[in-house]
Each structure stands twice: as structure tokens, then as C-alpha cells.
Design an enzyme around this catalytic site. Structure first.
Site, PDB file in Angstrom:
ATOM      1  N   LYS A  12       0.827  -1.211   0.000  1.00  0.00           N
ATOM      2  CA  LYS A  12       0.000   0.000   0.000  1.00  0.00           C
ATOM      3  C   LYS A  12       0.859   1.259   0.000  1.00  0.00           C
ATOM      4  O   LYS A  12       0.618   2.183  -0.764  1.00  0.00           O
ATOM      5  CB  LYS A  12      -0.922   0.044   1.236  1.00  0.00           C
ATOM      6  CG  LYS A  12      -1.866  -1.121   1.367  1.00  0.00           C
ATOM      7  CD  LYS A  12      -2.832  -0.936   2.531  1.00  0.00           C
ATOM      8  CE  LYS A  12      -2.177  -0.918   3.899  1.00  0.00           C
ATOM      9  NZ  LYS A  12      -1.548  -2.200   4.282  1.00  0.00           N
ATOM     10  N   ARG A  56      -9.223   1.496   8.747  1.00  0.00           N
ATOM     11  CA  ARG A  56      -8.840   0.117   9.020  1.00  0.00           C
ATOM     12  C   ARG A  56      -9.925  -0.635   9.784  1.00  0.00           C
ATOM     13  O   ARG A  56      -9.750  -1.803  10.090  1.00  0.00           O
ATOM     14  CB  ARG A  56      -7.577   0.145   9.868  1.00  0.00           C
ATOM     15  CG  ARG A  56      -6.366  -0.564   9.261  1.00  0.00           C
ATOM     16  CD  ARG A  56      -5.234  -0.392  10.238  1.00  0.00           C
ATOM     17  NE  ARG A  56      -4.059  -1.143   9.969  1.00  0.00           N
ATOM     18  CZ  ARG A  56      -2.956  -0.673   9.403  1.00  0.00           C
ATOM     19  NH1 ARG A  56      -2.934   0.556   8.935  1.00  0.00           N
ATOM     20  NH2 ARG A  56      -1.884  -1.425   9.291  1.00  0.00           N
ATOM     21  N   ARG A  88      11.623  -6.946   5.421  1.00  0.00           N
ATOM     22  CA  ARG A  88      11.526  -5.504   5.176  1.00  0.00           C
ATOM     23  C   ARG A  88      12.416  -4.731   6.136  1.00  0.00           C
ATOM     24  O   ARG A  88      12.366  -4.932   7.340  1.00  0.00           O
ATOM     25  CB  ARG A  88      10.078  -5.065   5.337  1.00  0.00           C
ATOM     26  CG  ARG A  88       9.876  -3.564   5.209  1.00  0.00           C
ATOM     27  CD  ARG A  88       8.454  -3.232   4.904  1.00  0.00           C
ATOM     28  NE  ARG A  88       7.608  -3.249   6.092  1.00  0.00           N
ATOM     29  CZ  ARG A  88       6.323  -2.918   6.069  1.00  0.00           C
ATOM     30  NH1 ARG A  88       5.739  -2.564   4.950  1.00  0.00           N
ATOM     31  NH2 ARG A  88       5.608  -2.949   7.177  1.00  0.00           N
ATOM     32  N   ARG A 111      11.345  -2.742  11.646  1.00  0.00           N
ATOM     33  CA  ARG A 111      10.265  -2.267  12.509  1.00  0.00           C
ATOM     34  C   ARG A 111       9.942  -3.334  13.543  1.00  0.00           C
ATOM     35  O   ARG A 111       9.888  -4.516  13.218  1.00  0.00           O
ATOM     36  CB  ARG A 111       9.012  -1.983  11.659  1.00  0.00           C
ATOM     37  CG  ARG A 111       9.013  -0.616  11.027  1.00  0.00           C
ATOM     38  CD  ARG A 111       7.911  -0.432  10.014  1.00  0.00           C
ATOM     39  NE  ARG A 111       6.598  -0.906  10.451  1.00  0.00           N
ATOM     40  CZ  ARG A 111       5.490  -0.748   9.735  1.00  0.00           C
ATOM     41  NH1 ARG A 111       5.519  -0.137   8.569  1.00  0.00           N
ATOM     42  NH2 ARG A 111       4.325  -1.201  10.184  1.00  0.00           N
ATOM     43  N   ARG A 129      -0.615  -9.226  13.310  1.00  0.00           N
ATOM     44  CA  ARG A 129      -1.134  -8.132  12.471  1.00  0.00           C
ATOM     45  C   ARG A 129      -2.026  -8.672  11.357  1.00  0.00           C
ATOM     46  O   ARG A 129      -3.015  -8.047  10.994  1.00  0.00           O
ATOM     47  CB  ARG A 129       0.024  -7.330  11.876  1.00  0.00           C
ATOM     48  CG  ARG A 129       0.660  -6.411  12.903  1.00  0.00           C
ATOM     49  CD  ARG A 129       1.995  -5.884  12.423  1.00  0.00           C
ATOM     50  NE  ARG A 129       1.898  -4.962  11.330  1.00  0.00           N
ATOM     51  CZ  ARG A 129       2.879  -4.737  10.459  1.00  0.00           C
ATOM     52  NH1 ARG A 129       4.030  -5.377  10.567  1.00  0.00           N
ATOM     53  NH2 ARG A 129       2.720  -3.861   9.501  1.00  0.00           N
TER      54      ARG A 129
HETATM   55  P1  AMP Z   1       1.155   0.425   9.080  1.00  0.00           P
HETATM   56  O1  AMP Z   1       2.381   1.246   8.946  1.00  0.00           O
HETATM   57  O2  AMP Z   1       0.008   0.918   8.244  1.00  0.00           O
HETATM   58  O3  AMP Z   1       1.402  -1.046   8.883  1.00  0.00           O
HETATM   59  O4  AMP Z   1       0.657   0.593  10.584  1.00  0.00           O
HETATM   60  C1  AMP Z   1       1.453   0.180  11.663  1.00  0.00           C
HETATM   61  C2  AMP Z   1       0.621   0.099  12.934  1.00  0.00           C
HETATM   62  O5  AMP Z   1       0.102   1.380  13.252  1.00  0.00           O
HETATM   63  C3  AMP Z   1      -0.599  -0.798  12.853  1.00  0.00           C
HETATM   64  O6  AMP Z   1      -0.283  -2.167  13.089  1.00  0.00           O
HETATM   65  C4  AMP Z   1      -1.456  -0.214  13.978  1.00  0.00           C
HETATM   66  O7  AMP Z   1      -0.967  -0.578  15.245  1.00  0.00           O
HETATM   67  C5  AMP Z   1      -1.204   1.280  13.801  1.00  0.00           C
HETATM   68  N1  AMP Z   1      -2.160   1.860  12.859  1.00  0.00           N
HETATM   69  C6  AMP Z   1      -1.902   2.380  11.629  1.00  0.00           C
HETATM   70  N2  AMP Z   1      -3.020   2.816  11.044  1.00  0.00           N
HETATM   71  C7  AMP Z   1      -4.034   2.554  11.912  1.00  0.00           C
HETATM   72  C8  AMP Z   1      -5.442   2.747  11.870  1.00  0.00           C
HETATM   73  N3  AMP Z   1      -6.044   3.283  10.809  1.00  0.00           N
HETATM   74  N4  AMP Z   1      -6.152   2.350  12.955  1.00  0.00           N
HETATM   75  C9  AMP Z   1      -5.575   1.819  14.034  1.00  0.00           C
HETATM   76  N5  AMP Z   1      -4.258   1.585  14.128  1.00  0.00           N
HETATM   77  C10 AMP Z   1      -3.486   1.949  13.076  1.00  0.00           C
END
Ligand code: AMP
Length: 220
Positions: free
Chosen positions: A15, A90, A129, A162, A173
Site C-alpha cells: 500500500k 482500518r 523488510r 520495525r 497483524r
Molecule cells: P502500518 O504502517 O500501516 O502497517 O501501521 C502500523 C501500525 O500502526 C498498525 O499495526 C497499527 O498498530 C497502527 N495503525 C496504523 N493505522 C491505523 C489505523 N487506521 N487504525 C488503528 N491503528 C493503526
């Protein structure tokens, strides 16, 4: 006219990579909720400290906090013409809140590319990653390694893995995605804005396939 594109897909689907490319191509800001949380963690804000406790466990940050954060971001001047959202919404509650925000901005959800990738591929991608500390450039130790081990090609900063890309958290996740985020696929399908995109392909090809489904009103 306000344009809204939502990148939908599991963690590791690509994404962020595709959102960055689209952002350049369309001149719209790329808004990644995960990046905003990580920025807050880096700056040790209260929001960052709170979000970290959920993120490190592979859980979602609570809806109210996330929604308020995105609402604030959408009110900035660079979002005047539209946005490319990555990682938000999400949950169904976030999707409803987004629709209200867009109503106020005179917009609507225009396109939801759903980047589809098999779970085994996701797990491989996430565990390989490495991310740059400075600006979040992404490498994959197998498919797109940096020229110098653990150093970003673009800005020379250190690459790190990360916390939530480590094997134990990745599985969690993906479970969370299936339970809380996957229902949005049906939701946007019913709204007639979802486009299925094969994400198990070269970056350029995925991008080409997304551009091919952009509604005509989106110039590119
Ligand atoms: P990402 O970088 O999009 O994979 O997000 C990393 C982490 O940030 C996720 O696993 C959640 O813990 C938190 N996070 C990111 N976006 C959201 C969202 N829209 N709602 C809730 N938690 C989020």
C-alpha cells in the site's frame, strides 16, 4: 473537486509503495496513518507513547484517537484537492467517520484499489523488510536490497527492522487485518468503488494496473 483514493490491503501488500508512486503521479498528498504514528513515536509525543503500546503488540490503535488524528491531518492546506490514504480506514467505524469527514470537505470515496496478496507472500515480505530511520524508505533484503548493507541508498541513514515486522507480531497483524479490516472489502465493493489489483507482481506492474482503473475524472 476533492479526490479520495484509499489503498486497501493486508500489511505488506504494498500500500505504502503504491501510494507514494500515485502521490507523485497525481500530485495529491500521501497520508499514512502508520507513518504519522511512527513520527509521533520518534518525537516522543503523548500520542506516540500511547500508540506504541498497541503497535508493538500488532494491535490497532483505538478508533477515537486514530480518527481525530486523521481529521486533523485532512484539515491541512495540502489536502485541498484530495488525498491518497494508506492504512486508514482500518475498521468499519473508521470508514463511517471518514465518510463524514469527506462530506464536510465536499468529497467522497472515489477509488479503493484493493491490493491482493497471499498470506505466505505477506509474511515473507514483512520479515525481510528494512526501513530507513530518516524518511521511511523501504528495502527488502531479497528483492530490493540496499547497495550498502543496512544503509539507505537515498539518504545514507541507518536501516532498521520495525518492531512490528518481527515474525511474532506479523502473524498477529495479519489476524487483526482479517478480523477488523477485511470487512471493508465488502463495504467498498457494495459502494461500487473497489478495484481488485493483483499485488503479487512487480512494483511497476501493480502501479500500471492501478492507473488503469483510475476513474476518467482523475487526470494523470
Ligand atoms: P502500518 O504502517 O500501516 O502497517 O501501521 C502500523 C501500525 O500502526 C498498525 O499495526 C497499527 O498498530 C497502527 N495503525 C496504523 N493505522 C491505523 C489505523 N487506521 N487504525 C488503528 N491503528 C493503526
Amino acid at each position: 473537486m476533492f479526490l479520495t483514493i484509499i489503498m486497501l490491503g493486508a500489511p505488506g501488500a504494498g500500500k505504502g509503495t503504491q501510494a507514494k508512486l500515485l502521490s507523485k503521479k497525481l500530485g495529491l498528498p500521501h497520508i499514512s496513518s502508520g507513518d504519522i504514528f511512527r513520527e509521533n513515536i520518534k518525537n516522543q509525543t503523548d500520542l506516540g507513547k500511547m500508540a506504541k503500546t498497541f503497535m508493538d503488540q500488532g494491535e490497532l490503535v483505538p478508533d477515537d484517537v486514530t480518527i481525530a488524528m486523521i481529521k486533523d491531518r485532512l484539515s491541512r492546506p495540502d489536502c485541498e484537492k484530495g488525498v491518497i490514504l494508506d492504512g486508514f480506514p482500518r475498521t468499519p467505524a473508521q470508514a463511517v467517520a471518514l465518510e463524514e469527514m469527506l462530506n464536510d470537505l465536499g468529497g467522497q470515496v472515489d477509488l479503493v484499489p484493493f491490493i491482493n496478496v497471499e498470506v505466505e507472500v505477506l509474511i515473507k515480505r514483512l520479515s525481510r523488510r528494512w526501513t530507513c530511520r530518516e524518511s521511511g524508505h523501504i528495502y527488502n533484503t531479497e528483492y530490493s536490497p540496499p547497495r550498502v548493507n543496512r544503509i539507505c541508498d537515498v539518504d545514507g541513514s541507518e536501516l532498521y527492522q520495525r518492531e512490528d515486522d518481527k515474525a511474532e507480531t506479523v502473524t498477529k497483524r495479519i489476524q487483526v487485518y482479517r478480523k477488523q479490516t477485511a470487512p471493508l472489502i465488502e463495504h467498498y465493493k457494495n459502494e461500487g468503488v473497489l478495484e481488485d489489483i493483483n499485488g503479487d507482481n512487480y512494483i511497476e506492474n501493480v502501479c500500471r494496473d492501478i492507473l488503469a482503473v483510475l476513474p476518467k475524472k482523475i487526470e494523470h
